[in-house]
Design a protein around this motif. Sequence first.
Motif, short mmCIF file in Angstrom:
data_model
loop_
_atom_site.label_atom_id
_atom_site.label_comp_id
_atom_site.label_asym_id
_atom_site.label_seq_id
_atom_site.Cartn_x
_atom_site.Cartn_y
_atom_site.Cartn_z
N ILE A 1 94.37 59.21 92.41
CA ILE A 1 94.73 59.91 93.62
C ILE A 1 93.47 60.42 94.31
O ILE A 1 92.57 60.96 93.67
N GLY A 2 93.40 60.21 95.63
CA GLY A 2 92.26 60.68 96.40
C GLY A 2 91.07 59.76 96.39
O GLY A 2 90.02 60.08 96.96
N SER A 3 91.22 58.59 95.78
CA SER A 3 90.12 57.61 95.77
C SER A 3 90.25 56.67 96.96
O SER A 3 91.12 56.84 97.82
N ASN B 1 99.39 61.29 87.65
CA ASN B 1 98.43 62.33 88.02
C ASN B 1 97.20 62.36 87.11
O ASN B 1 96.12 62.77 87.53
N ALA B 2 97.38 61.90 85.89
CA ALA B 2 96.27 61.93 84.93
C ALA B 2 95.42 60.67 84.99
O ALA B 2 94.38 60.59 84.32
N ARG B 3 95.80 59.71 85.78
CA ARG B 3 95.10 58.43 85.81
C ARG B 3 93.73 58.56 86.46
O ARG B 3 93.59 59.09 87.56
N THR B 4 92.70 58.08 85.80
CA THR B 4 91.33 58.14 86.34
C THR B 4 90.75 56.76 86.59
O THR B 4 89.63 56.64 87.08
N THR B 5 91.48 55.72 86.24
CA THR B 5 91.04 54.35 86.47
C THR B 5 92.03 53.66 87.41
O THR B 5 93.15 54.15 87.59
N PRO B 6 91.65 52.53 88.03
CA PRO B 6 92.52 51.90 89.02
C PRO B 6 93.90 51.56 88.47
O PRO B 6 94.06 51.11 87.33
N GLY B 7 94.90 51.79 89.30
CA GLY B 7 96.28 51.48 88.96
C GLY B 7 97.19 51.89 90.10
O GLY B 7 96.74 52.27 91.18
N PHE B 8 98.48 51.82 89.86
CA PHE B 8 99.45 52.27 90.87
C PHE B 8 100.75 52.63 90.19
O PHE B 8 101.03 52.24 89.05
#
Length: 439
Positions: free
Chosen positions: A382-384, A353-360
């Motif tokens: 999320i939401g990108s 949830n805290a991720r702001t850069t690309p990942g999975f």
Amino acid sequence: MNPQTHTLSDEFVLPTNKGVHATRQLDQAADDPCIYLVGNSLGALSKRSETLVKEELGVWASTGVEGHFAHPLGREWTTIQDQCTPILAKIVGAKEPEVACMGTLTTNLHLMMTTFYKPTSERFKILCEAKAFPSDQYVFASHSNLHGRDPAEAVIELSPRAGEYFLRSEDILAVIAEQGPSIALVILSGVQYYTGQWFPMQAITRATKAAGAICGWDLAHAVGNVPLSLHDWDVDFAVWCTYKYLNSGPGGIAGLYIHEKWDAQQTPNAGWWGQEVGKRFEMGPTFRPIKGAQGYQQSNPCILAIAALLGSLQIFEKAGLMPAVRARSLELTGYLEGLLIKLPLFVPLAEANARTTPGFTIITGSDPEARGAQLSMLFLPIGSEMMRQVSKGLTSFGVIADTREPDVIRFAPTPMYNSLRDCERAVGYLDEVLRSIKL
């Protein structure tokens, strides 16, 4: 089927790289099979199904209506579905009379709701998971309205805890215990289509019966995927489609299970195909149903759909049915998970949830006893647009999975025709796609 060394891929026709519009295939030719990881949405065509369908077309052409009673290959159309039910019964863990091959999943669910949902002023609630498959939600709302109940009051939707993606067993059982006196029906998905969670079906069924409610299951993503023992678990009813793991083809005929303890109960929605076989063509005015689930049949089934399913079911028998399929599935899914979590852009679920850069991350649980063949990957942030870009990139390499809004791609290594090499190649291409994306 030896889970360590063998698949039945030679028994299936997989889509080609060219057919799925792969444009960047690096290690195979355009006419080679793609990496087909979407058996949880539409199973691949078995060669046996193709043969049987062609044979039925030939019988139709050569004998016409006589195929109902004098089939040159011994598959009379009046009883051809009876060749499917013994195999289906083994796959779902039921007695043969408890199973019928009929209709579509949603139609069968409506039939079961009409039969088993008998709300009273005290006991009227329907317990399901939040974000159940949309058709199921529509069915529950329809039958609540039919009985004069507001779905917002009648339908209880179970949601995961804040920040989590799958339901904890103890939370499901707690709600059944707390609200049991008001619950008329518990109906969950055997395997949840979005998260891939395999619910603890036996424990939930037991708790439901202890609460005095009816227990049913939507097995769309569970049948042919995980081992089931519907009769021994005392499940009241279940419905399923067959075009996912059972490979019956687009919109293939569905299935229905009703426990034998309900044999004395006659369907409220009678149709002539539920009539005793010897009485169907007498065209009499009195309905004399077949004992068990097959008495709920309404119309004669599509013979081509039955043939397609029968061909695939015969491959299941050749494989050794669910014990062998499950052993292979555990190997494939575990191997795929191990590859995915080693990728540089993998993020533990707790950090997603805290991720702001690309990942999975992976939102399907890691416990093999709480999942089937499917791993649902949540793409971040999320939401990108991350999920859509990844999906497009995978397709360009001939990796066919499916997307679920807003951020999920599902990989389902199907034990009947996927291999460890498929998993390796899919993850390699995923890594390449992830490295190339810039948001």
